[in-house]
Each structure stands twice: as C-alpha cells, then as structure tokens.
Design an enzyme around this catalytic site. Sequence first.
Site, PDB file in Angstrom:
ATOM      1  CB  SER B 166       2.274  -1.523   3.084  1.00  0.00           C
ATOM      2  OG  SER B 166       2.682  -0.954   1.978  1.00  0.00           O
ATOM      3  CD  GLU B 249      -3.367   3.531  -2.685  1.00  0.00           C
ATOM      4  OE1 GLU B 249      -2.284   2.904  -2.568  1.00  0.00           O
ATOM      5  OE2 GLU B 249      -3.531   2.863  -3.483  1.00  0.00           O
TER       6      GLU B 249
END
Lengths: 395, 395, 365, 365
Positions: B166, B249
């Site tokens: 990202s 995460e």
Amino acid sequence: MGDLEAFRAEVRSWLEDNCPEEMRQPLASDQDHVWGGRQWEFSSDGQRVWFERMVEKGWTAPAWPIEYGGGGMTPAEHDVFKSEMKRINARSPVSNFGFWMLGPALLKFGSEEQKREHLPAIARGEIRWCQGYSEPNAGSDLASLKTSAEIDGDYFVVNGRKIWTSYADRADKMFCLVRTDPDAKKQAGISFILLDMESQGVSTRPIQLISGESPFCETFFDDVRVPRANLVGELNQGWTIAKYLLTHERDNIGGEPPGLLKGRDLAKMALEAIGADEAGRLDDPMLRADIARLEIDAMAFRALVEHTRAKAEAGEGVGARSAMLKYYGTELNKRRYNLMMDAMGGQGLEWEGERTSGGRYAREWLRSKGNSIEGGTSEIMLGIISSAVLELPKG
Amino acid sequence: MGDLEAFRAEVRSWLEDNCPEEMRQPLASDQDHVWGGRQWEFSSDGQRVWFERMVEKGWTAPAWPIEYGGGGMTPAEHDVFKSEMKRINARSPVSNFGFWMLGPALLKFGSEEQKREHLPAIARGEIRWCQGYSEPNAGSDLASLKTSAEIDGDYFVVNGRKIWTSYADRADKMFCLVRTDPDAKKQAGISFILLDMESQGVSTRPIQLISGESPFCETFFDDVRVPRANLVGELNQGWTIAKYLLTHERDNIGGEPPGLLKGRDLAKMALEAIGADEAGRLDDPMLRADIARLEIDAMAFRALVEHTRAKAEAGEGVGARSAMLKYYGTELNKRRYNLMMDAMGGQGLEWEGERTSGGRYAREWLRSKGNSIEGGTSEIMLGIISSAVLELPKG
Amino acid sequence: MILNEEQQMLADLAERIFADKASVDTLRAIRGGSHGNDYDQDLWQAMVESGLTGILVPEDQGGMEFGLVSAGLVAREVGRRLALTPFLSTAVLGAIAIGRGGNDDQKSRWLGPIASGELIVALALDESAKHRPERVATQATAAGDGYTVTGQKTLVLDAANAGVFIVSAMLDGTPRLFAVEIGAGTVDVEPVVSLDTRSMADVRFDAAQAELLDGDDNTLDAVLDAGRAMLAMELVGLSRAVFERTLTYLSERKQFGQRIGSFQALQHRAAHLSVEIEISEAMAFQALAAFDSGADDASQQILAAKARAAETARLASAEGVQMHGGMGMTDEFDIGFFMKRARAASELFGDANFCTERFARAKGY
Amino acid sequence: MILNEEQQMLADLAERIFADKASVDTLRAIRGGSHGNDYDQDLWQAMVESGLTGILVPEDQGGMEFGLVSAGLVAREVGRRLALTPFLSTAVLGAIAIGRGGNDDQKSRWLGPIASGELIVALALDESAKHRPERVATQATAAGDGYTVTGQKTLVLDAANAGVFIVSAMLDGTPRLFAVEIGAGTVDVEPVVSLDTRSMADVRFDAAQAELLDGDDNTLDAVLDAGRAMLAMELVGLSRAVFERTLTYLSERKQFGQRIGSFQALQHRAAHLSVEIEISEAMAFQALAAFDSGADDASQQILAAKARAAETARLASAEGVQMHGGMGMTDEFDIGFFMKRARAASELFGDANFCTERFARAKGY
C-alpha cells in the site's frame, strides 16, 4: 421397423389380455412390491397370476437371453416392451437385487455354469437376492472392507460383518464382496462371491433408522462355508465387478422425489397449511421464496436429467456425470423435505397418531437425510466430479 | 484510581485546548488521513497545527516510551487517552504502517540502536513506512516468498518483487521480508529488513483494481544495496516477526462495514430505491428477506465482536479466534454489498457520472470482493480455525 | 434437449466467429474510449456476413427465420466472450418487437435493415432503476395519422447508435409498444458509462413522433420473454467461461508446494459450481425450446431460467475472483470483467428476485 | 457480554446437575414408554433441590429472583443434554406469566409451588400448526366473579402433568391471558407423541373456569419473548453438543487410510459451522441481557437470536448426520436425537421465517 411395429402389436395385445386390471395401478406402498423368493407369499390373486404369466413368457427379465430364462429381446425390442408396459401402467411382476444388480453382473462376469444356475432362478422369481457390500468400518471407503474369506479346500470360510444389506432378513442369497488376500493393497485383494443366507453361521439383525423401521440389516458371518464354485470372476478381481455395479446403481437417479412428496405440490401443501394473504400469496413470504427457489431448481434439475437421458439415448456415454445427478438430486430432495416441514409446522412434530398417519411428515423428512449418504455420499460424488469430470489434480 | 482521574482531567483539558474544531470531524475521505513522511503536505492549517501539537507532546504514539519519542503512557493511561480522544471525535494526528506495524515490531524485536533511530522519526511523522510482504507467487503461502537478499560485505543485495504494498509510491521506507537463505526450508530462510525507498534500484508501479484506482503497488528491487545494520532480529529469523505482525493485523476487524455502507441503513436505502407495498413492506419480498437475514447476522456478529473484546479486556487471550472474526466479518461485508447492488438496480450499473458520484456503488461493491482475500483469505482463516481452534487432524 | 443438426451447425458457426473476433482485449480497447456508445464493429460485421444478425428475421425479409434456441446459441457466445454487440437489442428484441408487432409496411421498412446490419434498434422500457415493466409513466397521444410519445426511459441498450426505438407508453390506460425513428422528433439520448462497458443510455422522448406496433396483443410479453431468455444464455455462457478460466488457474497455480486445484475444499466448491452451471444451462435451453414451441408455461420456464442463470453467474464470478486470490482483484487479470458483466446481465429485464417473485405468482402462490 | 460471578456459578451448577442427571439414555428410556406425557423426574427433583425451578420466582416466594440470562444458562444445558423437563413451561413461562400478570393472591398461590417443584404449569397459546400468537379463536366469557374459557389449543407443552394452564383467549376483542386450574372445569388433554419425545398435547377447554391475569399489559409479550429466548438458548446448547460429537467423530473415524477430520472439505465446513455457533451464542446472550435490562429493542434482539439459533441448529444437526455418514442415520447412534430436537425447538414460538419476518416488520421495512 416393420418388425418392431409387429413386435409392439404383439406385446400390446398380450399385455392387454394378460395383465390384470389391479396390476395396472401404481404401488400404494412398499408392501405391493413383489420381491419373490423361497418364502414369498402373494398378497392377491392378481399379483400371483401376473407373476406366473410373465415368468412363463420370460418377460420378468426381458433383455436376458432366452437360454437363461429371459425374454431374449434386442435393445430396441426392450425399449418397445418398456413403453408398452408404461402405457398401461403395468407393475413390475417381480423385482429384487437379482434382477437389477446380480443379473447384469453375471451376464458380464459369470461363468457359463453360474449363468445357467442362477439366472433362470432369478428370472422365475424363485430366489430373492440381497447385496453384501458395505461394512461398519468401510462406509464411503468401500474398498477397505474387512470381511474375510479364507480358502479351505473347496470352500471359502467367511467371517465378518456387512451393513446396510436391504432385506437381508428376507433374502435367500447374497452376492457379497469379501477380502481374499489380506496382504494385497485394498482393491487388489477383494473377491465377489455368492452365498446362501441359510448357510450355517449367517445371522441378520434389522437396523432401526432415525426415522423408524427400515429394510436395512446387519449381516454377520461366523465361519460360513461357501463353495469355491460360487466365486464370480477371478480370485481377487472382485473390485472390477463392484465398480461396474456401483456405477449402474447411480444411474437410477431421476427428477422425481421419492416418498411422501412424490407427485405432490409443495406450494399447495403450504397454502393449505398456512393460508394466503389478501393478495393471494402464501402467508409466509420467506417460505414462499424458499419454495419458489426450490421449484425453480427442481425444474432446472429435471431439465438436466432429461438432457442427460436424451444424450444417453443418442449413444453418448454419461459416465461420471451421473455423479452430478446423484449429488444434486439428493441435496434437492433434502431441501424439499425441509420445506415441507417448515410448511407443516406443528403437524411435522408428531411422531405417532392418526392425524399424520403415524408421523409420516417427520419420518419421511428424517429418512430423506439418508439420500445424500446412501449410494455414495455427496462428498464422494463431489470428489468424483472433481477428478473425473473437471480433472482437477489429485490431492 | 485518583491518579488516573487526574490524568484524564489533564488529557481532557489539553485536548479541549489544542484539538482544532475541524480535526473533530469524521474523515470525509481517504484524502483527510495524515500519512506523514518526507513528502507530506498538509491540506489545511488545522491538520498541521494538530499534528505539530501532538508530536510535541509525544502523543502520536502514546504508549511508546518517552525516550523513543512516545507518550510513555501505561496501558491504563492509554485507555483513558483513547476514550478522551473518542469523546471529542478527535482524528488521529498522523498514522502509517510505521505506527501500527513496524513500531510494535521494533519495540519487541529491534536493537537499541534501531529503536533510537527509527521510533522517534516515526513518532514525529518524519518517515512514512510501507510494508513489503506479499509477492506475486506467494499469496496465501507467504512463506514461499522469493525476493532474495544476498550478503555482500556490509550490505544485503536485494533482488525481486513485492506486491500489494500500500502506498509504496508515497512511502519513504519499507520494512520487508526477504529470503536470506535459499537452501533452508521456507520459513527458516527469511529475514526482516528495513530499506529506504530512495535507494538505487527500487521502483514502484501502482496496481489498478477491478474497482479502479487503488493504493496498492508493485515494488521492484534490482540489486538494491541495504546496510546489514538494517536487519531486525537475527538473520533467518524474520518469520517470527512476520507472524507476530500478521496476527496483530487480523485483530483489527470490527463489526462496522468499511466504505460507502459505513453507518448507512441498507433497508432504508432499499426502501428509497424500490418503495414499499400497501402494507409498508419493502416492495421486493425476497430482497426484504435477504436484508432481514443480513441485519440479523450483522447484529449477531457485532455481539460476538463485543463479546470477544470484553474477553480480551478481561485478560483472556483471543488468539486464533480472531480468524473467526476476520472470516465472518468479511464474508458478511460481501453479502452486504451484494444486497446494496440488488437494491440500487440500474444505478449500480453506472461506472461514471455524477448521479452515482462516479459509479460509487459499483466500485465499492467490487472493492468489497477483496475483503475475503486481503489480510489472509477466507480459506486460510478456515484452515486456522480448523487446526488452531477445533484442533482437527492435519491433512 | 439435444440440438438438432441445424442448431449444432449454428452453434459451431457462432463459436468460430466469436472465437475469431471477440476477445477481452477488444473489450479493454472499447472501454478505453468508451462513453457509453461503442460496440465491437468488426464482430458486428462478421455477424452480418454470416447472417447471424438476421437470425430471427423471416426469410422473405432476408433473414434465417430461426428460433430462440438458435438465437440463444449466439447469446451464449456473447456472454462467453464478453462481446460488446447490439445482438440482443437489435437482432433479438428489435426483430421480435417488429416481427410480432409491426404491420407489413413496418416489417418491410425495418426487418431487412436489421438482417443486413444497417439498422440498430433500441428497446426503451424501464423508467426506474429496478425493472418494473408494467410501471409506465410515458404517455402516447394520438396526433394526425400517428402518435407522439413523451417520457423518460432508462437502461436503454445501444441507444446511442439506434435508428429506431421501440418504446413502451400508455395509450388509453394500457401499456403499448411504439416505434420512434431517429430524426422523427425530439429524442434526447444521454449515454451512461456502464460498469461492463455495455452501451447504455437514458433516453428522453419529447412529443416524439411514433408509430403504434399493433400486430399482436402479446408482443410486449414476447419481447420480455426473449430478453430474459437471451440474458439467461449470456449468463450461462459467461459462467462457463469464468469457470473454465478458474479451473485452469486451479490446475496451474501453486501454493504451499501444491497446485491449489488439489485442495479438497476448493475441489468440492468447484464441483458444486460445475453442477450449478450444467443445470442452469439445461434449464435455459429447455426454456428457449418451450418458447419456440409455444408451450403454455414458456414464460414461467424463462423466468426460472433467468433467475437460476443469474444466481449461477453470481456464484461463478464470485468463486472466480476468490479462487484467483489477489490476482483476481486486479484489472490486469480478466476475471473481474466477468463479475461486472454478470451483474449487469442479471439486473437487466429483472434480477433473480424479480424473476423468482413472478414465477411464484404465475404458479399461484 | 461476559457472565458475572453469580451467573458463572449458576452456569457451573447447571452444567454439573445436567451432566450428572440428564443423558440421552434417559431420553431413550422415556421414549420407550412415552405417550406424550413423561419427563425426567430425577432431573426435575435435582433442579428443585438446587433451586433452579425457582430461578425466576421472587425471593419472597421462595425463588432465586434471577434474570433471563441465568435462566438461559439452564436452557442451554437442557438443549445440550436433550433433557426432558418442564423447565421452560413452568420455571420460565409459568413464572413470568404469573409473576407479571398475576395479582398478589395468584402469585402467592402458584409461585411458591413452582419454585418448590410441586406445580407444573402449561402455556396454551397456539391454535394452528404454525405459531400465530395473535390468531386466537378461544373465547373468554365473564361468569360470576371470574370467567370461563372455551376453545381448542395445540402444541401445549407439559399439559399432561399441568396443575395450572395459562391460556390466551379473546376478551372483548383483545387477546388476554387467563389461568385455569386443573379440576376447575372441563379441560380435555390429548397427549401427542412428539418426534423429540417432548411432552406435548392438544387441549380443549369447554367453559372451563378461569381467572384473568390482569397485572401488566405486556405480559403476553414478555411470555413470548421469554419463550423464544429460552428456545434460542436450547438450540445453542444442542448445536454445541451435536458439533462436539461430530468433531470427536471426525477426529476418530478413518476412511481411505486417514482420519476424516483431516479432509479439507470437511475441515472448512466444520470451521464455518463453529463460527455460526459462536455467533448465535453471542447473539442469544446479548438478547437475554437486553431483556433483563429492559432495553427497547429486546424483542427484536430475541427474534434475531431465535431465528439465528434455529438456522444454526439446523445446520449443525444436518452436518452432524451427514458427517457421521450411515451411522448418523441409525437410531442406535445418538446423533439423530439432536436433529429431532432442533426441529421441534425451532418450530415452537415461531420458526426462523416467522422470527425474521417479525424482525423486518419491527425494523420498519
């Protein structure tokens, strides 16, 4: 073509003359089925007359050769015969595992002696057969079966246990898979033998299902002596015959649900049980949607069944695609019975009592749960589709 | 307790005095997020002021030790701080992978030098980090990654390719999993290193998704030289850190859908788009049933999320059960977006144009399909549940 | 049903033309320049040359005069190749609306040009975002020899290139079909860029000069049946195509040292999906054949076929993306195009819910 | 929600009692002699001794005065052990109907005997095979100081052993609750042998002498909420139990040389099911807590909990039978009992469709 039409005329006229009126009615219950065999007792004169006349013609097994007690019909003649039988809704005069399983296997794999011994006896309805395949510890993994047959002179000595043998307690003989080489790997050590249920050491026990009584039995073998002449095919080559029959079995899946819902309209049952709203729609919108989806899926499934049949008739093999029909048809039927229960509400909770003919809704719903297990589980079917149709890599 | 209340009062008063009014509004779009880093440009004065004040307090990383640029808060103080931030809806002053991923990893696995070098720079928003994990040929099977780092004197020489990084095109540095021992088996040959995106040989390429533009990039390494001092933890022991961060995460799954549907009532959208029948019910009975089932499942899922949170707060570990939330939450979200599309009809078919703000329905629906892939696929989650929660035997 | 020889030849022909001319690359190229008004002209030309554009046009108008089963064989290829073509709007819907509803003059003016590929026809029915064919606010008014129509339509396929619009409008309280020739009045076409790059538009008719299509009371029903039937076949075709690509990926892609197609959980899902596709295809063919033979329950069968095909395509494209993993989410891979097309084809002429609802109603519950 | 200390103790107590007393063997024994009127008396005695029968009865009437969450902990054990017990009818529905609707005299006459296990109460609401609590044909008529009720009820739990019936009947056009003491008039109980051996009956009231339960307008709503909530917990308990047995079977049974629990397709299905169970349990507890705290949306939450629990139990028992293969179909294995119980508990007080429909309606769409 002319010959075939002449044949049709002959069959039609004979059937008209010989099939009793009462044998042209649909079976009202499993009791109306003529199984045949040593202990058979006819429940009506019509049943007996129809049986005797058909046996005399050899038309209990129309496509078997005449020398083995059959009707000797060609495939085309057999089709004509079936259509004529259907035309007048004639019942099958007699039927058991001997006709639809063992017969075809013997014709393909049996010795001349075996054919002469067993086929006419089947065709004449004298011997009722059952099938000894599954074992308690070999469900889907049929080839891991353990029932052993050790050779002792001219005999096999059989020990072990079979399960799910339909009507083992009423059959005269059993065709049976046994392990004849315990050291060979799985499929390689299996033989296909025939045994008499009256042999010493054979005993049976009926199996009660979650839905109540059932035709299934367990069968126990305790040092049962079976003549070696009763081996079909080669020693340790029985798996070939088993596979042949398993595929044969799966081909019999049609679009119609068995049991209570056969020919009944689920939406109508639901409307009667629940009623309609002011717009005339079933007064349970979610059940209504479920029924509509089921009906659509059922109609679509019948379309595939028809398509498959048409292809088979056109000579294209169906092969592993029959697993698709078995898988979807049985899952569909389970859905269907679930929805019936949703529709029937409290009546579906009854287990006994006249109002529901002895808890028929509940019992048949429970019985439907077995559809995706018997004759190869849905998981086995998906595995077959995956490997044999889609050709996905092995795990 | 008294201390904590005094702390709360202090935080509250400071926040009241220092958080600009415009920083108390929900993020209107991804553009409102302050990522920080070398190239960062604030989009408003309020954004800049809020950032600078918080950096000065060390409250961009409230729980990190003061010596590393953090706020030095105890867990209890941190809870108080979070609740006070939430009370006034204060935005995060700055956030990127450095805060929520690398920071915790360095605190646990980094050397003293690494902590002193990197943590303050993160806390001050000077360096924006990205994560180099996935590779084109190592999707769910992350440990099969191939990007190599060969040792050459005081350097690693990195070659290979990362995917799904990202904002790789906007980040200053990357923490990265590389293969340092090609002969060791999978997990055993992986190291965790830090590299500068301005290094010679690093290039990036944005990835277009089926929904349109995305923050994701591919990153290419062509003989990139990375100082050996940038190795975190031991050589070939990077998998431990990776696993730690992967679990971290997954813990961030809540009950609220992301994107367009966040805070919006699906049933209301459907009523507006489709209308109601005379009884006031959504005029599409099947969509209505689907929405009701979804709402029930969503409410029930939030109940489990709450329950899990409460247990975690009570000190019971969540462990592999977070896979349950990841699995169900993302599948639920996909269902939700499917139903939104069912409700919006033709509007959902628009890809551009003002009426739908540039095809927002279609694009967000398509984007939702990635939810069950990113952060561990649904299949991986089911595997984790099967082995770590249910303890079913390995295949 | 089994295809007869003529149908089998047509199936082979269609497959050959589409394999040759239509591809996702063409779709990408058209998407690049799309403003909601483009289609694959090379493909259209090839269809004209092989006669496919006249598949439902009577022989005396230069067509093949085949049935819906045959048209469905083409539609299946359209779905399979994600082709951008006015086949549905013109060769099927236009040909049926005019063929059933038109008088001799209208037929001779328009059917020939449909068969020869010169005329594109657009059907303007829907007025809201969900398909509700009986909710028509568009009004027709007698004017001189003919009529004028006024109203706002949406989801009009191939409007940007249409020479004739078929429009539903209320006449004396009943919805009827009218034909509006371009240039014959005020027709305002506003193209919509659609998620699957299909040519689509909002169209406004302002007292546009119109001719009544008066031939057959059931013309609108036949048009709706045909539209749903063709989309069912498109959906079947695209389900097959996305499934084939997924199977290939499953057989090639490795994870954890194994080809992912060897994972049993994926195998069972793929096997289930394959059955759904077979069943939906069998249903669709049966429904089309029922239409061709004029069976009483043809409309019901078509509703069933469309509902099932839509659900199957949804599952096939969802499984396709999921099983492709991250790659399936990228625009670079083709897989997402199938999902987009599935969505649009499912929505047009009534989604699965709509079809299922109507099916239940038709069955009387 | 997390259990508080008191609730945790109760959970442990309930688990201990049921583990000790209730088993499928008892169920089998009762089934053997069942005519729709039996329950597990040993278990009931143990529940009396530990106070569980008075779990919702006020302390001054000899009860524990706990909330629905606590009662739910017992109901979960009832489901888990497939216990045959009047807990639901008497300790929950009876206690709530009388506790909320009864006057002081009625409370003092009946709540104490409920807590002490001497009185069994049966709730007679439904009059048709599907749960439609507002469709009441049974009529109440004023007679002297009290009333008489006349009508036919069905699906009445524990009727055969009841000392008091709680009956819904129309009074001046509104459905109200009445209490009918056995012996107080003509009450004809016709036991029904049920598929899960639960004590169930059709009951006919012929001008039976009745007392109005007049305390609280919302008594009937509270009774319905409590009934659905308890059945949701029963369903959660039985889902857990059938899943545990299935997991054990998966871990032990071998096919094709492997334990079947190692087959990935079954693993994924089991994993999915485990999530469904977790979620249904969390929903049920939250709904019960909402009821206890008097939350506005408690009824909606309970509808959601019942709908989900029913679907989960259906899945859990279906997967249980299927994964047990042929063995799961035999009466000798216990697995089928869970399927039967799941069916009955899902149907009573409204099946998943009913609850979902009401949920949507309550939400305003």
